[in-house]
Scaffold this active site. Structure first.
Site, PDB file in Angstrom:
ATOM      1  N   SER A 120      79.059 -10.563 -38.272  1.00 43.38           N
ATOM      2  CA  SER A 120      79.931  -9.580 -37.624  1.00 43.38           C
ATOM      3  C   SER A 120      79.200  -8.779 -36.553  1.00 43.38           C
ATOM      4  O   SER A 120      79.818  -8.205 -35.670  1.00 43.38           O
ATOM      5  CB  SER A 120      80.533  -8.629 -38.663  1.00 43.38           C
ATOM      6  OG  SER A 120      79.526  -7.979 -39.390  1.00 43.38           O
ATOM      7  N   GLU A 121      77.853  -8.721 -36.633  1.00 40.16           N
ATOM      8  CA  GLU A 121      77.065  -8.030 -35.607  1.00 40.16           C
ATOM      9  C   GLU A 121      75.913  -8.894 -35.140  1.00 40.16           C
ATOM     10  O   GLU A 121      75.184  -9.473 -35.953  1.00 40.16           O
ATOM     11  CB  GLU A 121      76.491  -6.704 -36.133  1.00 40.16           C
ATOM     12  CG  GLU A 121      77.506  -5.580 -36.264  1.00 40.16           C
ATOM     13  CD  GLU A 121      78.143  -5.541 -37.632  1.00 40.16           C
ATOM     14  OE1 GLU A 121      79.181  -4.865 -37.758  1.00 40.16           O
ATOM     15  OE2 GLU A 121      77.629  -6.177 -38.552  1.00 40.16           O
ATOM     16  N   THR A 122      75.779  -9.005 -33.827  1.00 42.48           N
ATOM     17  CA  THR A 122      74.597  -9.609 -33.216  1.00 42.48           C
ATOM     18  C   THR A 122      74.141  -8.675 -32.095  1.00 42.48           C
ATOM     19  O   THR A 122      74.912  -8.373 -31.189  1.00 42.48           O
ATOM     20  CB  THR A 122      74.896 -11.005 -32.645  1.00 42.48           C
ATOM     21  OG1 THR A 122      75.340 -11.868 -33.702  1.00 42.48           O
ATOM     22  CG2 THR A 122      73.652 -11.606 -32.008  1.00 42.48           C
TER      23      THR A 122
END
Length: 255
Positions: free
Chosen positions: A45-47
């Protein structure tokens, strides 16, 4: 092109819990299309992409600053290292009473006939906070089936972009008692359920501080991975959110 990349689990001291995020170190700027391709490949969900601001900056040199400032698409994010984790310096967002009739279809679709004690809305973050009845306990929230797929079919006009379900903590003699629990859902932006959400706690911190009459609180996000957060409201209208972090992958991405 070879890029150093890490996967770190945030808001936990143990691997495979908390909120997993990929962190990619960049010597030079990449175009947005490449950012998106790498993020899709990571399937998290986060990069995050960390790029040098000055040619003389070094990723390998030990940083002696106690506080680091990150320039993000949402503005500046400050983080400082503590003995037992990392402290994020975040804004505090108030949540205002919400007319139940306006959101009754959305809530009914999400949680059915679950009893609701309070509903608030944060216009700054477009998050809807739904407090479940105090008759429920942590296990109820953990096991609650939330219908995120059908939420996209409910008329919303873009007002709600994130749904926070929260529950008051129970008094306990245990050392690790929590003041409140939560879960967070954002299918409107492609995230069915986020494991642990710092941004949701900028709203939760404001709400529960008023409800409990406390400035310092401990919170637990009840996703299947779970995450612990220590919260401290500051006099300047911001909030410090402390959590642990565990690096679980360290390697090289070939693009």
């Amino acid at each position: 092109m070879k890029l150093p990349i890490f996967i770190a689990d945030a808001f936990t001291a143990k691997a495979f819990r908390g909120n997993p995020a990929a962190v990619c170190l960049l010597e030079n700027k990449l175009d947005e299309d490449m950012h998106q391709k790498i993020a899709r490949e990571m399937n998290l969900s986060e990069t995050a992409f960390i790029r040098k601001l000055n040619p003389s900056d070094s990723f390998s040199q030990k940083n002696m600053n106690s506080t680091l400032t990150f320039v993000t698409l949402s503005g500046e994010l400050k983080a400082r290292k503590a003995e037992d984790g990392i402290i994020l310096d975040l804004p505090l967002y108030p949540a205002h009473p919400q007319d139940r009739h306006e959101v009754k279809d959305l809530i009914k679709t999400a949680i059915g006939d679950t009893l609701v004690q309070d509903i608030r809305y944060s216009p700054d973050t477009r998050k809807l906070l739904v407090r479940l009845s105090d008759t429920y306990d942590r296990s109820f929230l953990e096991n609650l089936k939330v219908n995120t797929q059908d939420l996209l079919q409910v008329e919303n006009t873009g007002k709600v972009r994130g749904l926070i379900l929260t529950l008051k903590g129970k008094p306990s003699g245990q050392t690790h008692a929590f003041d409140f629990y939560s879960r967070y859902f954002a299918p409107w932006v492609g995230v069915a359920e986020d494991p642990v959400t710092g941004s949701a706690h900028t709203v939760l911190s404001s709400y529960w501080s008023q409800e409990l009459g406390k400035k310092d609180m401990r919170a637990f996000q009840c996703s299947c991975r779970g995450g612990e957060l220590e919260i401290s409201l500051r006099p300047d209208g911001r909030v410090d959110i402390r959590g642990g972090a565990a690096v679980v992958v360290e390697g090289t991405l070939t693009a």
